[in-house]
Design a protein around this motif. Structure first.
Motif, PDB file in Angstrom:
ATOM      1  N   GLN A  27       0.840  -1.199   0.000  1.00  0.00           N
ATOM      2  CA  GLN A  27       0.000   0.000   0.000  1.00  0.00           C
ATOM      3  C   GLN A  27       0.875   1.249   0.000  1.00  0.00           C
ATOM      4  OE1 GLN A  27      -3.312  -0.192   2.730  1.00  0.00           O
ATOM      5  NE2 GLN A  27      -3.069   1.950   3.252  1.00  0.00           N
ATOM      6  N   MET A  28       1.987   1.193   0.714  1.00  0.00           N
ATOM      7  CA  MET A  28       2.892   2.348   0.782  1.00  0.00           C
ATOM      8  C   MET A  28       3.534   2.632  -0.572  1.00  0.00           C
ATOM      9  SD  MET A  28       3.855   4.586   2.867  1.00  0.00           S
ATOM     10  CE  MET A  28       4.739   6.027   2.379  1.00  0.00           C
ATOM     11  N   THR A  29       3.893   1.574  -1.300  1.00  0.00           N
ATOM     12  CA  THR A  29       4.463   1.771  -2.637  1.00  0.00           C
ATOM     13  C   THR A  29       3.449   2.432  -3.556  1.00  0.00           C
ATOM     14  OG1 THR A  29       5.965  -0.104  -2.396  1.00  0.00           O
ATOM     15  CG2 THR A  29       5.450   0.589  -4.647  1.00  0.00           C
ATOM     16  N   TRP A  33       3.878   5.916  -5.605  1.00  0.00           N
ATOM     17  CA  TRP A  33       3.654   6.072  -7.037  1.00  0.00           C
ATOM     18  C   TRP A  33       2.692   7.219  -7.306  1.00  0.00           C
ATOM     19  CZ3 TRP A  33       2.723   0.424  -9.146  1.00  0.00           C
ATOM     20  CH2 TRP A  33       3.910  -0.305  -9.050  1.00  0.00           C
ATOM     21  N   LEU A  34       1.658   7.324  -6.485  1.00  0.00           N
ATOM     22  CA  LEU A  34       0.665   8.380  -6.675  1.00  0.00           C
ATOM     23  C   LEU A  34       1.253   9.768  -6.445  1.00  0.00           C
ATOM     24  CD1 LEU A  34      -2.371   6.682  -4.939  1.00  0.00           C
ATOM     25  CD2 LEU A  34      -2.185   7.284  -7.360  1.00  0.00           C
ATOM     26  N   HIS A  35       2.293   9.868  -5.639  1.00  0.00           N
ATOM     27  CA  HIS A  35       2.892  11.161  -5.304  1.00  0.00           C
ATOM     28  C   HIS A  35       4.192  11.429  -6.063  1.00  0.00           C
ATOM     29  CE1 HIS A  35      -0.003  10.556  -2.077  1.00  0.00           C
ATOM     30  NE2 HIS A  35      -0.039  11.874  -2.030  1.00  0.00           N
ATOM     31  N   GLN A  43      -4.466   8.674 -11.166  1.00  0.00           N
ATOM     32  CA  GLN A  43      -5.034   9.086  -9.886  1.00  0.00           C
ATOM     33  C   GLN A  43      -6.355   8.353  -9.642  1.00  0.00           C
ATOM     34  OE1 GLN A  43      -3.469  11.226  -7.587  1.00  0.00           O
ATOM     35  NE2 GLN A  43      -1.814  10.720  -9.008  1.00  0.00           N
ATOM     36  N   PRO A  44      -6.649   8.082  -8.383  1.00  0.00           N
ATOM     37  CA  PRO A  44      -7.876   7.351  -8.069  1.00  0.00           C
ATOM     38  C   PRO A  44      -9.116   8.236  -8.131  1.00  0.00           C
ATOM     39  CG  PRO A  44      -6.745   7.920  -6.054  1.00  0.00           C
ATOM     40  CD  PRO A  44      -5.860   8.369  -7.186  1.00  0.00           C
ATOM     41  N   VAL A  45     -10.235   7.561  -8.165  1.00  0.00           N
ATOM     42  CA  VAL A  45     -11.548   8.184  -8.058  1.00  0.00           C
ATOM     43  C   VAL A  45     -12.080   7.749  -6.706  1.00  0.00           C
ATOM     44  CG1 VAL A  45     -13.878   8.237  -9.006  1.00  0.00           C
ATOM     45  CG2 VAL A  45     -11.916   8.022 -10.537  1.00  0.00           C
ATOM     46  N   TYR A  46     -12.686   8.662  -5.980  1.00  0.00           N
ATOM     47  CA  TYR A  46     -13.202   8.331  -4.651  1.00  0.00           C
ATOM     48  C   TYR A  46     -14.709   8.133  -4.694  1.00  0.00           C
ATOM     49  CZ  TYR A  46      -8.675   9.433  -2.662  1.00  0.00           C
ATOM     50  OH  TYR A  46      -7.343   9.422  -2.345  1.00  0.00           O
ATOM     51  N   PHE A  47     -15.145   7.024  -4.117  1.00  0.00           N
ATOM     52  CA  PHE A  47     -16.556   6.757  -3.887  1.00  0.00           C
ATOM     53  C   PHE A  47     -16.694   6.675  -2.376  1.00  0.00           C
ATOM     54  CE2 PHE A  47     -15.839   5.137  -8.141  1.00  0.00           C
ATOM     55  CZ  PHE A  47     -16.914   5.658  -8.829  1.00  0.00           C
TER      56      PHE A  47
END
Length: 75
Positions: A27-29, A33-35, A43-47
């Motif tokens: 999860q940390m990796t 990657w996202l940052h 980038q993710p989409v939030y639900f």
């Protein structure tokens, strides 16, 4: 009037856990990657409070990584 909750279709979105399992990372990796602007990871989409990634974005990112690495390109 009742409100409806939009739920992502399973074929269109991957929850964050499925993404890090897909690449065999933690999860940390995934967070790194996202940052990391150089990774250009989708980038993710939030639900609600949950993160989902568009499968089409993930697959496009994978194809771009192959193209950028020069893999499969005759020398």
């Amino acid at each position: 009037m009742a409100s409806t909750i939009s739920v992502p279709e399973p074929d269109d979105f991957l929850p964050a856990r499925r993404v890090w399992e897909r690449y065999g990372v933690t999860q940390m990796t995934l967070w790194r990657w996202l940052h990391d602007d150089k990774m250009r990871f989708p980038q993710p989409v939030y639900f609600g409070r949950r993160r989902y990634f568009r499968l089409s974005d993930i697959e496009s990112w994978e194809r771009q990584r192959i193209t950028d690495s020069g893999a499969g390109v005759p020398q």
